[in-house]
Design an enzyme around this catalytic site. Structure first.
Site, PDB file in Angstrom:
ATOM      1  N   ASN A 133      29.763  -9.030  17.502  1.00  0.00           N
ATOM      2  CA  ASN A 133      29.063  -9.947  18.491  1.00  0.00           C
ATOM      3  C   ASN A 133      28.222 -10.593  18.531  1.00  0.00           C
ATOM      4  O   ASN A 133      26.795  -9.453  17.730  1.00  0.00           O
ATOM      5  CB  ASN A 133      29.019  -8.854  19.597  1.00  0.00           C
ATOM      6  CG  ASN A 133      27.970  -9.675  20.538  1.00  0.00           C
ATOM      7  OD1 ASN A 133      27.568 -10.266  20.769  1.00  0.00           O
ATOM      8  ND2 ASN A 133      27.434  -8.319  21.135  1.00  0.00           N
ATOM      9  N   TRP A 134      27.705 -11.669  18.111  1.00  0.00           N
ATOM     10  CA  TRP A 134      26.020 -12.125  17.515  1.00  0.00           C
ATOM     11  C   TRP A 134      25.027 -12.185  18.636  1.00  0.00           C
ATOM     12  O   TRP A 134      24.082 -13.019  18.257  1.00  0.00           O
ATOM     13  CB  TRP A 134      26.240 -13.444  17.271  1.00  0.00           C
ATOM     14  CG  TRP A 134      27.542 -13.668  15.805  1.00  0.00           C
ATOM     15  CD1 TRP A 134      27.647 -12.440  15.067  1.00  0.00           C
ATOM     16  CD2 TRP A 134      28.203 -14.816  15.176  1.00  0.00           C
ATOM     17  NE1 TRP A 134      28.792 -14.109  14.103  1.00  0.00           N
ATOM     18  CE2 TRP A 134      28.837 -14.704  14.195  1.00  0.00           C
ATOM     19  CE3 TRP A 134      26.912 -16.142  15.592  1.00  0.00           C
ATOM     20  CZ2 TRP A 134      29.444 -15.592  13.530  1.00  0.00           C
ATOM     21  CZ3 TRP A 134      27.565 -17.496  13.884  1.00  0.00           C
ATOM     22  CH2 TRP A 134      28.512 -16.837  13.338  1.00  0.00           C
ATOM     23  N   LYS A 135      25.501 -11.886  19.904  1.00  0.00           N
ATOM     24  CA  LYS A 135      24.479 -12.187  20.586  1.00  0.00           C
ATOM     25  C   LYS A 135      23.715 -13.409  20.716  1.00  0.00           C
ATOM     26  O   LYS A 135      24.406 -14.241  20.244  1.00  0.00           O
ATOM     27  CB  LYS A 135      23.306 -10.746  20.672  1.00  0.00           C
ATOM     28  CG  LYS A 135      24.235  -9.451  20.748  1.00  0.00           C
ATOM     29  CD  LYS A 135      23.514  -8.541  21.154  1.00  0.00           C
ATOM     30  CE  LYS A 135      24.552  -6.816  20.508  1.00  0.00           C
ATOM     31  NZ  LYS A 135      23.797  -5.504  20.921  1.00  0.00           N
ATOM     32  N   HIS A 164      29.924  -5.954  28.877  1.00  0.00           N
ATOM     33  CA  HIS A 164      29.262  -5.361  27.266  1.00  0.00           C
ATOM     34  C   HIS A 164      28.018  -5.328  28.370  1.00  0.00           C
ATOM     35  O   HIS A 164      27.661  -5.686  29.363  1.00  0.00           O
ATOM     36  CB  HIS A 164      28.777  -7.001  26.391  1.00  0.00           C
ATOM     37  CG  HIS A 164      27.788  -5.725  25.397  1.00  0.00           C
ATOM     38  ND1 HIS A 164      26.360  -5.573  25.742  1.00  0.00           N
ATOM     39  CD2 HIS A 164      28.104  -6.180  24.385  1.00  0.00           C
ATOM     40  CE1 HIS A 164      26.265  -5.259  24.266  1.00  0.00           C
ATOM     41  NE2 HIS A 164      27.233  -5.086  23.378  1.00  0.00           N
ATOM     42  N   GLU A 213      24.909  -4.548  28.259  1.00  0.00           N
ATOM     43  CA  GLU A 213      23.420  -6.177  28.378  1.00  0.00           C
ATOM     44  C   GLU A 213      24.127  -7.028  29.613  1.00  0.00           C
ATOM     45  O   GLU A 213      23.373  -7.161  30.357  1.00  0.00           O
ATOM     46  CB  GLU A 213      23.459  -6.749  26.394  1.00  0.00           C
ATOM     47  CG  GLU A 213      22.489  -5.765  25.514  1.00  0.00           C
ATOM     48  CD  GLU A 213      23.460  -6.059  24.140  1.00  0.00           C
ATOM     49  OE1 GLU A 213      23.159  -7.476  24.292  1.00  0.00           O
ATOM     50  OE2 GLU A 213      22.699  -5.402  23.534  1.00  0.00           O
ATOM     51  N   GLU A 247      31.732   1.888  23.402  1.00  0.00           N
ATOM     52  CA  GLU A 247      30.791   1.229  23.061  1.00  0.00           C
ATOM     53  C   GLU A 247      29.153   2.245  24.299  1.00  0.00           C
ATOM     54  O   GLU A 247      28.683   2.029  24.369  1.00  0.00           O
ATOM     55  CB  GLU A 247      30.192   0.209  23.294  1.00  0.00           C
ATOM     56  CG  GLU A 247      31.047  -1.037  22.545  1.00  0.00           C
ATOM     57  CD  GLU A 247      29.893  -1.963  22.089  1.00  0.00           C
ATOM     58  OE1 GLU A 247      29.870  -2.415  21.169  1.00  0.00           O
ATOM     59  OE2 GLU A 247      29.773  -3.004  23.116  1.00  0.00           O
ATOM     60  N   GLY A 254      22.659  -0.835  19.160  1.00  0.00           N
ATOM     61  CA  GLY A 254      21.225  -1.090  18.188  1.00  0.00           C
ATOM     62  C   GLY A 254      20.443  -0.408  18.512  1.00  0.00           C
ATOM     63  O   GLY A 254      18.197  -0.403  17.713  1.00  0.00           O
ATOM     64  N   SER A 290      25.757   0.503  16.353  1.00  0.00           N
ATOM     65  CA  SER A 290      25.278   0.954  15.246  1.00  0.00           C
ATOM     66  C   SER A 290      26.376   1.133  13.951  1.00  0.00           C
ATOM     67  O   SER A 290      26.224   1.805  13.278  1.00  0.00           O
ATOM     68  CB  SER A 290      24.092   2.080  14.912  1.00  0.00           C
ATOM     69  OG  SER A 290      23.287   1.396  16.421  1.00  0.00           O
ATOM     70  N   GLY A 350      27.345  -5.589  16.325  1.00  0.00           N
ATOM     71  CA  GLY A 350      26.038  -6.677  16.516  1.00  0.00           C
ATOM     72  C   GLY A 350      25.330  -6.629  15.499  1.00  0.00           C
ATOM     73  O   GLY A 350      26.031  -7.334  14.644  1.00  0.00           O
ATOM     74  N   GLY A 351      24.663  -5.870  15.557  1.00  0.00           N
ATOM     75  CA  GLY A 351      23.009  -6.916  14.275  1.00  0.00           C
ATOM     76  C   GLY A 351      23.927  -7.022  12.721  1.00  0.00           C
ATOM     77  O   GLY A 351      24.100  -7.818  12.187  1.00  0.00           O
TER      78      GLY A 351
END
Ligand code: PEP
Length: 245
Positions: free
Chosen positions: A8-10, A95, A97, A165, A171, A207, A228-229
């Site tokens: 997930n590149w956000k 998600h 966010e 999640e 994150g 994470s 993600g990251g």
């Protein structure tokens, strides 16, 4: 069950050049992994990334779709129909966010799921509890409430994946233990079975990195990872994909 590793590149990266470089690196990484790999670029970078990955096995997905309709007067939205036309295989829905910054509730999410399923997308439904809910022992009840969005939607199991999640793990570098994730995933699978939805993959997200992926991958009820990251670094993403292969 084949495992899934989805990036997930956000709202990353900042430039088209970096997005296309990452897509090329993921295309190479996919040749060294036997799990199912996917990535979710921003809508702005979607077409260029899909073009690079179109002859590979890598799925390209949307981070979200419009709740209101498939076309029409919805300024700023992108529809499920449009992302399929651009070659999307799947979409994230719900998600954390989106839930926290955009106030998305089950009512809105149900509409998004309906549109996505209608046009043939696989839905990766993201669920998870906050730190307060975790501390108060409410995790499973929260997940049940979030999964109730599926009631009455008649989602074919081939078009559904769940990403568990924990919000507090996204994150932050914090993760639940693998045993905790296993208990949660078993609960999610039982909930789905009680809704008549069997054999759906349940991914863990929060994470995940190239250090913890191997241990997560050894657990039989963790069917992959939403990353993600670490998905923004081709080498880390590739190692995570290898761990789940
Ligand atoms: C995510 O946002 O879906 C996620 C899992 O992020 P991270 O891997 O950075 O925790």
């Amino acid at each position: 069950m084949i495992k899934y590793v989805i990036g997930n590149w956000k709202l990353n990266p900042a430039t088209l050049a970096d997005a296309t470089a990452l897509a090329h690196a993921i295309s190479l990484a996919s040749k060294q992994a036997s799990c199912h790999i996917g990535c979710c670029p921003t809508f702005l970078h979607f077409g260029a990334v899909k073009e690079i990955l179109k002859d590979s096995s890598v799925w390209v997905g949307a981070q979200d779709v419009c709740a209101f309709g498939k076309m029409g007067a919805f300024t700023g939205d992108v529809s499920a129909t449009q992302v399929v036309d651009m070659g999307a295989n799947f979409t994230l829905i719900g998600h954390s966010e989106r839930r926290s910054y955009h106030g998305e509730t089950n009512v809105v999410l149900a509409d998004k799921i309906r549109h996505a399923i209608d046009v043939g997308l696989v839905v990766v439904l993201c669920i998870g509890e906050t730190k307060t809910q975790y501390d108060q022992g409410e995790t499973l009840a929260v997940l049940d409430e979030q999964l109730s969005v599926l009631h009455g939607l008649d989602v074919p199991k081939q078009q559904l994946l769940i990403a568990y999640e924990p919000v507090w793990a996204i994150g932050t570098g914090l993760t639940p233990t693998v045993d905790e994730v296993a208990i949660t995933h078993r609960h999610i699978k039982a909930n789905l079975a009680s809704q008549g939805i069997d054999d759906v993959g349940v991914l863990y997200g929060g994470s995940v990195n190239d250090n913890n992926a191997k241990e997560l991958a050894t657990c039989e009820v963790i069917d992959g990872a939403l990353v993600g990251g670490a998905s923004l670094k081709a080498e880390s993403f590739s190692l995570i994909a290898q761990a789940f292969s």
